[in-house]
Design a protein around this motif. Sequence first.
Motif, PDB file in Angstrom:
ATOM      1  N   GLN A  60       0.824  -1.191   0.000  1.00 54.91           N
ATOM      2  CA  GLN A  60       0.000   0.000   0.000  1.00 54.91           C
ATOM      3  C   GLN A  60       0.866   1.251   0.000  1.00 54.91           C
ATOM      4  O   GLN A  60       2.032   1.207   0.414  1.00 54.91           O
ATOM      5  CB  GLN A  60      -0.921   0.034   1.229  1.00 54.91           C
ATOM      6  N   PHE A  61       0.266   2.357  -0.471  1.00 56.52           N
ATOM      7  CA  PHE A  61       0.927   3.661  -0.377  1.00 56.52           C
ATOM      8  C   PHE A  61      -0.142   4.736  -0.331  1.00 56.52           C
ATOM      9  O   PHE A  61      -1.291   4.507  -0.730  1.00 56.52           O
ATOM     10  CB  PHE A  61       1.904   3.889  -1.543  1.00 56.52           C
ATOM     11  N   GLU A  62       0.203   5.897   0.177  1.00 50.23           N
ATOM     12  CA  GLU A  62      -0.760   6.968   0.347  1.00 50.23           C
ATOM     13  C   GLU A  62      -1.220   7.516  -1.001  1.00 50.23           C
ATOM     14  O   GLU A  62      -0.426   7.652  -1.931  1.00 50.23           O
ATOM     15  CB  GLU A  62      -0.147   8.118   1.159  1.00 50.23           C
ATOM     16  N   PRO A  63      -2.535   7.836  -1.137  1.00 50.23           N
ATOM     17  CA  PRO A  63      -3.017   8.457  -2.369  1.00 50.23           C
ATOM     18  C   PRO A  63      -2.253   9.749  -2.664  1.00 50.23           C
ATOM     19  O   PRO A  63      -1.960  10.531  -1.756  1.00 50.23           O
ATOM     20  CB  PRO A  63      -4.491   8.751  -2.053  1.00 50.23           C
ATOM     21  N   GLY A  64      -1.893   9.947  -3.912  1.00 47.43           N
ATOM     22  CA  GLY A  64      -1.143  11.139  -4.299  1.00 47.43           C
ATOM     23  C   GLY A  64       0.354  10.969  -4.185  1.00 47.43           C
ATOM     24  O   GLY A  64       1.113  11.851  -4.598  1.00 47.43           O
ATOM     25  N   MET A  65       0.793   9.861  -3.617  1.00 49.13           N
ATOM     26  CA  MET A  65       2.234   9.589  -3.481  1.00 49.13           C
ATOM     27  C   MET A  65       2.531   8.289  -4.212  1.00 49.13           C
ATOM     28  O   MET A  65       2.678   7.231  -3.609  1.00 49.13           O
ATOM     29  CB  MET A  65       2.619   9.483  -2.005  1.00 49.13           C
ATOM     30  N   ASP A  66       2.611   8.347  -5.537  1.00 48.80           N
ATOM     31  CA  ASP A  66       2.771   7.148  -6.357  1.00 48.80           C
ATOM     32  C   ASP A  66       4.208   6.643  -6.282  1.00 48.80           C
ATOM     33  O   ASP A  66       5.138   7.261  -6.818  1.00 48.80           O
ATOM     34  CB  ASP A  66       2.388   7.455  -7.806  1.00 48.80           C
ATOM     35  N   VAL A  67       4.373   5.522  -5.616  1.00 49.09           N
ATOM     36  CA  VAL A  67       5.718   4.971  -5.407  1.00 49.09           C
ATOM     37  C   VAL A  67       6.087   3.929  -6.455  1.00 49.09           C
ATOM     38  O   VAL A  67       7.183   3.354  -6.398  1.00 49.09           O
ATOM     39  CB  VAL A  67       5.821   4.328  -4.000  1.00 49.09           C
ATOM     40  N   ARG A  68       5.216   3.685  -7.418  1.00 47.04           N
ATOM     41  CA  ARG A  68       5.473   2.597  -8.362  1.00 47.04           C
ATOM     42  C   ARG A  68       6.758   2.772  -9.176  1.00 47.04           C
ATOM     43  O   ARG A  68       7.476   1.787  -9.390  1.00 47.04           O
ATOM     44  CB  ARG A  68       4.264   2.429  -9.288  1.00 47.04           C
ATOM     45  N   PRO A  69       7.096   3.972  -9.659  1.00 47.21           N
ATOM     46  CA  PRO A  69       8.362   4.087 -10.396  1.00 47.21           C
ATOM     47  C   PRO A  69       9.572   3.674  -9.560  1.00 47.21           C
ATOM     48  O   PRO A  69      10.459   2.963 -10.063  1.00 47.21           O
ATOM     49  CB  PRO A  69       8.418   5.580 -10.748  1.00 47.21           C
ATOM     50  N   GLU A  70       9.589   4.075  -8.290  1.00 42.85           N
ATOM     51  CA  GLU A  70      10.724   3.715  -7.430  1.00 42.85           C
ATOM     52  C   GLU A  70      10.703   2.229  -7.108  1.00 42.85           C
ATOM     53  O   GLU A  70      11.764   1.583  -7.052  1.00 42.85           O
ATOM     54  CB  GLU A  70      10.674   4.530  -6.132  1.00 42.85           C
ATOM     55  N   VAL A  71       9.511   1.659  -6.903  1.00 42.25           N
ATOM     56  CA  VAL A  71       9.397   0.222  -6.653  1.00 42.25           C
ATOM     57  C   VAL A  71       9.923  -0.567  -7.853  1.00 42.25           C
ATOM     58  O   VAL A  71      10.696  -1.518  -7.704  1.00 42.25           O
ATOM     59  CB  VAL A  71       7.929  -0.160  -6.358  1.00 42.25           C
ATOM     60  N   ALA A  72       9.530  -0.163  -9.064  1.00 45.27           N
ATOM     61  CA  ALA A  72       9.996  -0.847 -10.272  1.00 45.27           C
ATOM     62  C   ALA A  72      11.510  -0.732 -10.414  1.00 45.27           C
ATOM     63  O   ALA A  72      12.204  -1.711 -10.746  1.00 45.27           O
ATOM     64  CB  ALA A  72       9.297  -0.255 -11.492  1.00 45.27           C
ATOM     65  N   ARG A  73      12.043   0.474 -10.154  1.00 51.02           N
ATOM     66  CA  ARG A  73      13.488   0.708 -10.296  1.00 51.02           C
ATOM     67  C   ARG A  73      14.288  -0.191  -9.357  1.00 51.02           C
ATOM     68  O   ARG A  73      15.250  -0.855  -9.766  1.00 51.02           O
ATOM     69  CB  ARG A  73      13.775   2.182 -10.025  1.00 51.02           C
ATOM     70  N   GLN A  74      13.887  -0.239  -8.103  1.00 44.40           N
ATOM     71  CA  GLN A  74      14.647  -1.018  -7.127  1.00 44.40           C
ATOM     72  C   GLN A  74      14.478  -2.518  -7.347  1.00 44.40           C
ATOM     73  O   GLN A  74      15.404  -3.300  -7.086  1.00 44.40           O
ATOM     74  CB  GLN A  74      14.216  -0.633  -5.716  1.00 44.40           C
ATOM     75  N   THR A  75      13.309  -2.924  -7.826  1.00 50.59           N
ATOM     76  CA  THR A  75      13.095  -4.342  -8.126  1.00 50.59           C
ATOM     77  C   THR A  75      14.039  -4.813  -9.219  1.00 50.59           C
ATOM     78  O   THR A  75      14.677  -5.872  -9.118  1.00 50.59           O
ATOM     79  CB  THR A  75      11.636  -4.583  -8.558  1.00 50.59           C
ATOM     80  N   ILE A  76      14.151  -4.016 -10.285  1.00 49.20           N
ATOM     81  CA  ILE A  76      15.031  -4.382 -11.406  1.00 49.20           C
ATOM     82  C   ILE A  76      16.488  -4.312 -10.987  1.00 49.20           C
ATOM     83  O   ILE A  76      17.302  -5.203 -11.318  1.00 49.20           O
ATOM     84  CB  ILE A  76      14.756  -3.454 -12.606  1.00 49.20           C
ATOM     85  N   GLN A  77      16.868  -3.286 -10.231  1.00 44.16           N
ATOM     86  CA  GLN A  77      18.257  -3.156  -9.786  1.00 44.16           C
ATOM     87  C   GLN A  77      18.675  -4.306  -8.882  1.00 44.16           C
ATOM     88  O   GLN A  77      19.857  -4.669  -8.834  1.00 44.16           O
ATOM     89  CB  GLN A  77      18.444  -1.826  -9.051  1.00 44.16           C
ATOM     90  N   ALA A  78      17.705  -4.888  -8.181  1.00 43.04           N
ATOM     91  CA  ALA A  78      18.016  -6.011  -7.291  1.00 43.04           C
ATOM     92  C   ALA A  78      18.128  -7.332  -8.055  1.00 43.04           C
ATOM     93  O   ALA A  78      18.422  -8.376  -7.444  1.00 43.04           O
ATOM     94  CB  ALA A  78      16.950  -6.131  -6.211  1.00 43.04           C
ATOM     95  N   GLY A  79      17.898  -7.300  -9.379  1.00 40.50           N
ATOM     96  CA  GLY A  79      18.091  -8.492 -10.197  1.00 40.50           C
ATOM     97  C   GLY A  79      16.840  -9.291 -10.474  1.00 40.50           C
ATOM     98  O   GLY A  79      16.907 -10.360 -11.093  1.00 40.50           O
ATOM     99  N   TYR A  80      15.683  -8.795 -10.063  1.00 39.72           N
ATOM    100  CA  TYR A  80      14.426  -9.494 -10.354  1.00 39.72           C
ATOM    101  C   TYR A  80      13.932  -9.138 -11.762  1.00 39.72           C
ATOM    102  O   TYR A  80      14.141  -8.011 -12.227  1.00 39.72           O
ATOM    103  CB  TYR A  80      13.338  -9.110  -9.345  1.00 39.72           C
ATOM    104  N   ASP A  81      13.301 -10.105 -12.428  1.00 42.07           N
ATOM    105  CA  ASP A  81      12.669  -9.842 -13.724  1.00 42.07           C
ATOM    106  C   ASP A  81      11.230  -9.399 -13.471  1.00 42.07           C
ATOM    107  O   ASP A  81      10.369 -10.206 -13.095  1.00 42.07           O
ATOM    108  CB  ASP A  81      12.671 -11.102 -14.601  1.00 42.07           C
ATOM    109  N   LEU A  82      10.952  -8.114 -13.668  1.00 38.53           N
ATOM    110  CA  LEU A  82       9.634  -7.553 -13.390  1.00 38.53           C
ATOM    111  C   LEU A  82       8.638  -7.968 -14.467  1.00 38.53           C
ATOM    112  O   LEU A  82       8.841  -7.716 -15.649  1.00 38.53           O
ATOM    113  CB  LEU A  82       9.734  -6.027 -13.330  1.00 38.53           C
ATOM    114  N   LEU A  83       7.541  -8.617 -14.041  1.00 38.79           N
ATOM    115  CA  LEU A  83       6.495  -9.036 -14.975  1.00 38.79           C
ATOM    116  C   LEU A  83       5.258  -8.144 -14.912  1.00 38.79           C
ATOM    117  O   LEU A  83       4.641  -7.867 -15.938  1.00 38.79           O
ATOM    118  CB  LEU A  83       6.068 -10.490 -14.672  1.00 38.79           C
ATOM    119  N   GLU A  84       4.918  -7.677 -13.719  1.00 43.41           N
ATOM    120  CA  GLU A  84       3.672  -6.937 -13.570  1.00 43.41           C
ATOM    121  C   GLU A  84       3.750  -6.011 -12.365  1.00 43.41           C
ATOM    122  O   GLU A  84       4.279  -6.372 -11.317  1.00 43.41           O
ATOM    123  CB  GLU A  84       2.496  -7.905 -13.387  1.00 43.41           C
TER     124      GLU A  84
END
Length: 308
Positions: A261-285
Amino acid sequence: MIRATGLTKDYGSRRAIENLTFEANQGEIVGFLGPNGAGKTTTMRILTGFMPPTYGTAQVAGFDIIEESMEVRRRVGYLPETVPLYPDMTVYGYLKFMADLRHLPNADDMIDEALELVGMTERADGYISNLSKGMRQRVGLAQALLHKPEVLILDEPTIGLDPAQVVEVRNIIREIGKQRTVMLSTHILSEAQQICDRVLILNRGRIVAEDTPENLQARLMGAERALLTVRGDSDGLAALLAKVKGVKNVNARPDGGVEFQFEPGMDVRPEVARQTIQAGYDLLELRLLGLSLEEIFLELTRDSKISR
Protein backbone atom coordinates in the motif's frame (compact mmCIF):
# COMPACT_ATOMS: atom_id res chain seq x y z
CA MET A 1 -33.74 14.37 -15.05
CA ILE A 2 -34.80 13.21 -11.58
CA ARG A 3 -34.61 15.29 -8.42
CA ALA A 4 -35.89 13.72 -5.17
CA THR A 5 -36.07 15.50 -1.83
CA GLY A 6 -36.77 13.77 1.47
CA LEU A 7 -38.68 10.83 0.00
CA THR A 8 -40.18 8.72 2.78
CA LYS A 9 -42.64 5.83 2.52
CA ASP A 10 -44.42 4.05 5.36
CA TYR A 11 -46.34 0.78 5.09
CA GLY A 12 -48.31 0.92 8.28
CA SER A 13 -45.79 0.89 11.11
CA ARG A 14 -42.92 -0.17 8.84
CA ARG A 15 -40.81 2.51 7.16
CA ALA A 16 -39.59 1.30 3.77
CA ILE A 17 -37.52 4.36 2.81
CA GLU A 18 -36.55 7.40 4.84
CA ASN A 19 -35.52 10.88 3.73
CA LEU A 20 -34.03 9.93 0.35
CA THR A 21 -32.51 12.92 -1.44
CA PHE A 22 -30.70 12.44 -4.75
CA GLU A 23 -30.46 13.52 -8.40
CA ALA A 24 -30.02 11.82 -11.76
CA ASN A 25 -29.16 13.98 -14.76
CA GLN A 26 -29.72 13.70 -18.49
CA GLY A 27 -27.15 11.48 -20.15
CA GLU A 28 -26.38 9.74 -16.86
CA ILE A 29 -26.90 6.14 -15.77
CA VAL A 30 -27.47 5.91 -12.01
CA GLY A 31 -27.54 2.57 -10.23
CA PHE A 32 -29.63 1.74 -7.17
CA LEU A 33 -27.87 -0.92 -5.10
CA GLY A 34 -28.94 -2.54 -1.88
CA PRO A 35 -29.92 -5.82 -0.22
CA ASN A 36 -33.43 -7.18 -0.50
CA GLY A 37 -35.83 -4.92 1.38
CA ALA A 38 -33.56 -1.88 1.19
CA GLY A 39 -36.22 0.20 -0.57
CA LYS A 40 -35.09 0.19 -4.21
CA THR A 41 -38.36 -0.97 -5.78
CA THR A 42 -40.43 1.25 -3.48
CA THR A 43 -38.43 4.29 -4.61
CA MET A 44 -38.85 3.41 -8.28
CA ARG A 45 -42.59 2.92 -7.89
CA ILE A 46 -42.87 6.36 -6.32
CA LEU A 47 -40.86 7.96 -9.12
CA THR A 48 -43.05 6.37 -11.80
CA GLY A 49 -46.33 7.47 -10.19
CA PHE A 50 -47.28 3.93 -9.18
CA MET A 51 -47.68 5.05 -5.55
CA PRO A 52 -47.32 8.33 -3.62
CA PRO A 53 -44.70 8.95 -0.94
CA THR A 54 -45.77 9.39 2.67
CA TYR A 55 -43.52 12.45 2.93
CA GLY A 56 -41.22 14.32 0.59
CA THR A 57 -41.47 14.93 -3.11
CA ALA A 58 -39.67 14.52 -6.41
CA GLN A 59 -39.57 16.06 -9.86
CA VAL A 60 -39.17 13.87 -12.91
CA ALA A 61 -38.42 15.59 -16.22
CA GLY A 62 -39.34 18.85 -14.49
CA PHE A 63 -42.79 17.73 -13.25
CA ASP A 64 -43.91 17.03 -9.71
CA ILE A 65 -44.73 13.36 -9.10
CA ILE A 66 -47.76 14.25 -6.96
CA GLU A 67 -49.20 17.42 -8.45
CA GLU A 68 -48.39 16.54 -12.09
CA SER A 69 -48.47 12.77 -12.02
CA MET A 70 -49.89 12.33 -15.53
CA GLU A 71 -47.21 14.54 -17.04
CA VAL A 72 -44.57 12.45 -15.25
CA ARG A 73 -46.04 9.22 -16.61
CA ARG A 74 -45.96 10.59 -20.16
CA ARG A 75 -42.23 11.18 -19.85
CA VAL A 76 -41.14 8.04 -18.00
CA GLY A 77 -40.42 4.61 -19.41
CA TYR A 78 -40.69 1.89 -16.76
CA LEU A 79 -39.47 -1.69 -16.83
CA PRO A 80 -40.62 -3.45 -13.65
CA GLU A 81 -38.86 -6.53 -12.32
CA THR A 82 -41.68 -8.73 -13.63
CA VAL A 83 -42.46 -7.56 -17.16
CA PRO A 84 -46.27 -7.32 -17.76
CA LEU A 85 -46.55 -9.18 -21.06
CA TYR A 86 -49.47 -10.97 -22.73
CA PRO A 87 -48.24 -14.34 -24.05
CA ASP A 88 -51.07 -14.78 -26.57
CA MET A 89 -50.08 -11.57 -28.38
CA THR A 90 -47.41 -11.13 -31.00
CA VAL A 91 -44.53 -8.82 -30.20
CA TYR A 92 -45.82 -6.22 -32.65
CA GLY A 93 -49.40 -6.64 -31.45
CA TYR A 94 -48.39 -6.08 -27.85
CA LEU A 95 -46.45 -2.92 -28.69
CA LYS A 96 -49.35 -1.68 -30.83
CA PHE A 97 -51.66 -2.23 -27.87
CA MET A 98 -49.31 -0.25 -25.60
CA ALA A 99 -49.01 2.51 -28.21
CA ASP A 100 -52.80 2.79 -28.46
CA LEU A 101 -53.07 3.06 -24.67
CA ARG A 102 -50.69 6.00 -24.82
CA HIS A 103 -52.47 7.54 -27.81
CA LEU A 104 -49.17 7.77 -29.68
CA PRO A 105 -49.16 9.45 -33.10
CA ASN A 106 -47.32 7.60 -35.88
CA ALA A 107 -47.48 4.46 -33.73
CA ASP A 108 -46.19 2.12 -36.45
CA ASP A 109 -43.04 4.18 -36.96
CA MET A 110 -42.41 4.39 -33.21
CA ILE A 111 -42.87 0.65 -32.82
CA ASP A 112 -40.39 0.00 -35.62
CA GLU A 113 -37.84 2.29 -33.97
CA ALA A 114 -38.24 0.62 -30.58
CA LEU A 115 -37.92 -2.87 -32.09
CA GLU A 116 -34.78 -1.88 -33.95
CA LEU A 117 -33.24 -0.36 -30.82
CA VAL A 118 -33.66 -3.58 -28.82
CA GLY A 119 -32.81 -5.87 -31.72
CA MET A 120 -36.26 -7.47 -32.07
CA THR A 121 -37.26 -6.46 -35.61
CA GLU A 122 -37.02 -10.01 -36.95
CA ARG A 123 -39.18 -11.36 -34.10
CA ALA A 124 -41.98 -8.79 -34.47
CA ASP A 125 -44.50 -11.33 -35.79
CA GLY A 126 -43.65 -14.03 -33.26
CA TYR A 127 -45.85 -14.81 -30.28
CA ILE A 128 -44.59 -13.69 -26.89
CA SER A 129 -45.32 -17.17 -25.48
CA ASN A 130 -42.60 -18.59 -27.76
CA LEU A 131 -39.89 -16.14 -26.66
CA SER A 132 -37.03 -16.88 -24.31
CA LYS A 133 -36.64 -15.00 -21.04
CA GLY A 134 -34.05 -12.71 -22.63
CA MET A 135 -36.26 -11.95 -25.62
CA ARG A 136 -39.21 -11.18 -23.33
CA GLN A 137 -37.01 -8.79 -21.40
CA ARG A 138 -36.21 -7.03 -24.66
CA VAL A 139 -39.93 -6.71 -25.44
CA GLY A 140 -40.44 -5.14 -22.02
CA LEU A 141 -37.61 -2.73 -22.73
CA ALA A 142 -39.12 -1.87 -26.12
CA GLN A 143 -42.40 -1.09 -24.34
CA ALA A 144 -40.56 1.23 -21.94
CA LEU A 145 -38.86 3.00 -24.87
CA LEU A 146 -41.87 3.12 -27.16
CA HIS A 147 -42.93 6.71 -26.42
CA LYS A 148 -39.34 8.02 -26.43
CA PRO A 149 -39.30 8.88 -22.72
CA GLU A 150 -36.93 11.44 -21.25
CA VAL A 151 -36.39 9.24 -18.19
CA LEU A 152 -36.01 5.46 -18.13
CA ILE A 153 -36.44 3.53 -14.87
CA LEU A 154 -35.41 -0.15 -14.90
CA ASP A 155 -35.96 -2.54 -12.00
CA GLU A 156 -33.51 -5.46 -12.22
CA PRO A 157 -33.33 -5.33 -16.06
CA THR A 158 -31.00 -8.35 -16.44
CA ILE A 159 -32.45 -10.66 -13.77
CA GLY A 160 -32.79 -14.25 -14.96
CA LEU A 161 -30.87 -13.75 -18.20
CA ASP A 162 -28.03 -15.94 -19.43
CA PRO A 163 -24.55 -14.36 -19.77
CA ALA A 164 -24.92 -13.59 -23.48
CA GLN A 165 -28.30 -11.95 -22.95
CA VAL A 166 -26.94 -9.93 -20.02
CA VAL A 167 -24.21 -8.48 -22.23
CA GLU A 168 -26.74 -7.59 -24.93
CA VAL A 169 -29.11 -5.82 -22.52
CA ARG A 170 -26.22 -3.96 -20.89
CA ASN A 171 -25.09 -2.69 -24.29
CA ILE A 172 -28.62 -1.46 -25.02
CA ILE A 173 -28.76 0.37 -21.69
CA ARG A 174 -25.37 2.01 -22.32
CA GLU A 175 -26.59 3.28 -25.70
CA ILE A 176 -29.86 4.57 -24.23
CA GLY A 177 -27.98 6.28 -21.39
CA LYS A 178 -26.08 8.52 -23.78
CA GLN A 179 -29.17 10.66 -24.38
CA ARG A 180 -31.63 9.90 -21.58
CA THR A 181 -31.68 9.79 -17.81
CA VAL A 182 -31.49 6.14 -16.77
CA MET A 183 -32.00 4.82 -13.25
CA LEU A 184 -31.70 1.09 -12.66
CA SER A 185 -31.64 -1.26 -9.73
CA THR A 186 -29.51 -4.38 -9.74
CA HIS A 187 -28.17 -7.13 -7.52
CA ILE A 188 -25.34 -7.76 -10.00
CA LEU A 189 -22.73 -5.45 -8.53
CA SER A 190 -20.22 -5.95 -11.34
CA GLU A 191 -22.96 -4.77 -13.70
CA ALA A 192 -23.29 -1.46 -11.88
CA GLN A 193 -19.53 -1.08 -11.90
CA GLN A 194 -19.44 -1.59 -15.66
CA ILE A 195 -22.34 0.56 -16.86
CA CYS A 196 -23.27 3.10 -14.16
CA ASP A 197 -21.83 6.60 -14.04
CA ARG A 198 -22.88 6.86 -10.40
CA VAL A 199 -24.27 4.51 -7.76
CA LEU A 200 -26.53 5.03 -4.75
CA ILE A 201 -26.21 2.32 -2.11
CA LEU A 202 -29.31 1.82 0.03
CA ASN A 203 -29.47 -0.01 3.33
CA ARG A 204 -32.56 -0.23 5.54
CA GLY A 205 -34.31 2.48 3.56
CA ARG A 206 -31.50 5.03 3.72
CA ILE A 207 -28.79 6.11 1.30
CA VAL A 208 -25.49 5.11 2.89
CA ALA A 209 -23.28 6.14 -0.03
CA GLU A 210 -23.57 8.04 -3.30
CA ASP A 211 -20.67 8.49 -5.72
CA THR A 212 -18.94 7.01 -8.75
CA PRO A 213 -17.67 3.46 -8.25
CA GLU A 214 -14.10 4.77 -8.53
CA ASN A 215 -14.56 7.44 -5.87
CA LEU A 216 -16.22 4.98 -3.52
CA GLN A 217 -13.20 2.75 -3.85
CA ALA A 218 -10.81 5.57 -2.98
CA ARG A 219 -12.89 6.82 -0.03
CA LEU A 220 -13.29 3.39 1.51
CA MET A 221 -9.72 2.22 1.07
CA GLY A 222 -7.95 5.34 2.33
CA ALA A 223 -4.78 4.10 0.58
CA GLU A 224 -3.76 2.77 -2.82
CA ARG A 225 -3.05 -0.94 -3.16
CA ALA A 226 -0.70 -2.42 -5.73
CA LEU A 227 0.52 -5.83 -6.82
CA LEU A 228 4.08 -6.63 -7.94
CA THR A 229 4.89 -9.88 -9.76
CA VAL A 230 8.33 -11.10 -10.85
CA ARG A 231 9.58 -14.07 -12.82
CA GLY A 232 10.76 -17.04 -10.81
CA ASP A 233 11.87 -16.89 -7.19
CA SER A 234 10.52 -13.87 -5.28
CA ASP A 235 12.31 -14.58 -2.00
CA GLY A 236 13.43 -11.35 -0.37
CA LEU A 237 11.18 -9.19 -2.53
CA ALA A 238 8.80 -8.28 0.28
CA ALA A 239 11.68 -7.20 2.49
CA LEU A 240 13.09 -5.10 -0.36
CA LEU A 241 9.78 -3.29 -0.93
CA ALA A 242 9.31 -2.61 2.76
CA LYS A 243 12.42 -0.39 2.63
CA VAL A 244 11.09 1.81 -0.19
CA LYS A 245 10.02 5.23 1.09
CA GLY A 246 6.22 5.55 1.15
CA VAL A 247 5.53 1.81 0.95
CA LYS A 248 3.61 0.20 3.81
CA ASN A 249 1.72 -2.98 4.68
CA VAL A 250 3.77 -5.27 2.44
CA ASN A 251 2.42 -8.83 2.13
CA ALA A 252 3.84 -11.75 0.14
CA ARG A 253 1.15 -13.81 -1.58
CA PRO A 254 1.18 -17.62 -1.94
CA ASP A 255 1.33 -17.25 -5.74
CA GLY A 256 4.65 -15.37 -5.47
CA GLY A 257 3.25 -11.87 -5.95
CA VAL A 258 3.70 -9.10 -3.38
CA GLU A 259 0.95 -6.66 -2.37
CA PHE A 260 1.69 -3.30 -0.81
CA GLN A 261 0.00 0.00 0.00
CA PHE A 262 0.93 3.66 -0.38
CA GLU A 263 -0.76 6.97 0.35
CA PRO A 264 -3.02 8.46 -2.37
CA GLY A 265 -1.14 11.14 -4.30
CA MET A 266 2.23 9.59 -3.48
CA ASP A 267 2.77 7.15 -6.36
CA VAL A 268 5.72 4.97 -5.41
CA ARG A 269 5.47 2.60 -8.36
CA PRO A 270 8.36 4.09 -10.40
CA GLU A 271 10.72 3.71 -7.43
CA VAL A 272 9.40 0.22 -6.65
CA ALA A 273 10.00 -0.85 -10.27
CA ARG A 274 13.49 0.71 -10.30
CA GLN A 275 14.65 -1.02 -7.13
CA THR A 276 13.09 -4.34 -8.13
CA ILE A 277 15.03 -4.38 -11.41
CA GLN A 278 18.26 -3.16 -9.79
CA ALA A 279 18.02 -6.01 -7.29
CA GLY A 280 18.09 -8.49 -10.20
CA TYR A 281 14.43 -9.49 -10.35
CA ASP A 282 12.67 -9.84 -13.72
CA LEU A 283 9.63 -7.55 -13.39
CA LEU A 284 6.50 -9.04 -14.98
CA GLU A 285 3.67 -6.94 -13.57
CA LEU A 286 3.07 -3.85 -11.44
CA ARG A 287 -0.55 -2.73 -11.21
CA LEU A 288 -3.01 -1.05 -8.90
CA LEU A 289 -5.57 -3.11 -7.03
CA GLY A 290 -8.95 -1.54 -6.31
CA LEU A 291 -11.76 -2.69 -4.10
CA SER A 292 -14.51 -4.32 -6.11
CA LEU A 293 -18.00 -2.90 -5.88
CA GLU A 294 -18.93 -6.16 -4.15
CA GLU A 295 -16.44 -5.42 -1.34
CA ILE A 296 -17.66 -1.81 -1.08
CA PHE A 297 -21.28 -2.96 -0.97
CA LEU A 298 -20.66 -5.50 1.80
CA GLU A 299 -18.66 -3.01 3.83
CA LEU A 300 -21.27 -0.26 3.58
CA THR A 301 -24.29 -2.42 4.24
CA ARG A 302 -22.53 -3.99 7.23
CA ASP A 303 -21.69 -0.85 9.16
CA SER A 304 -22.73 2.09 6.96
CA LYS A 305 -19.38 3.77 7.60
CA ILE A 306 -19.49 6.13 4.61
CA SER A 307 -22.24 8.75 4.39
CA ARG A 308 -23.37 10.78 1.42
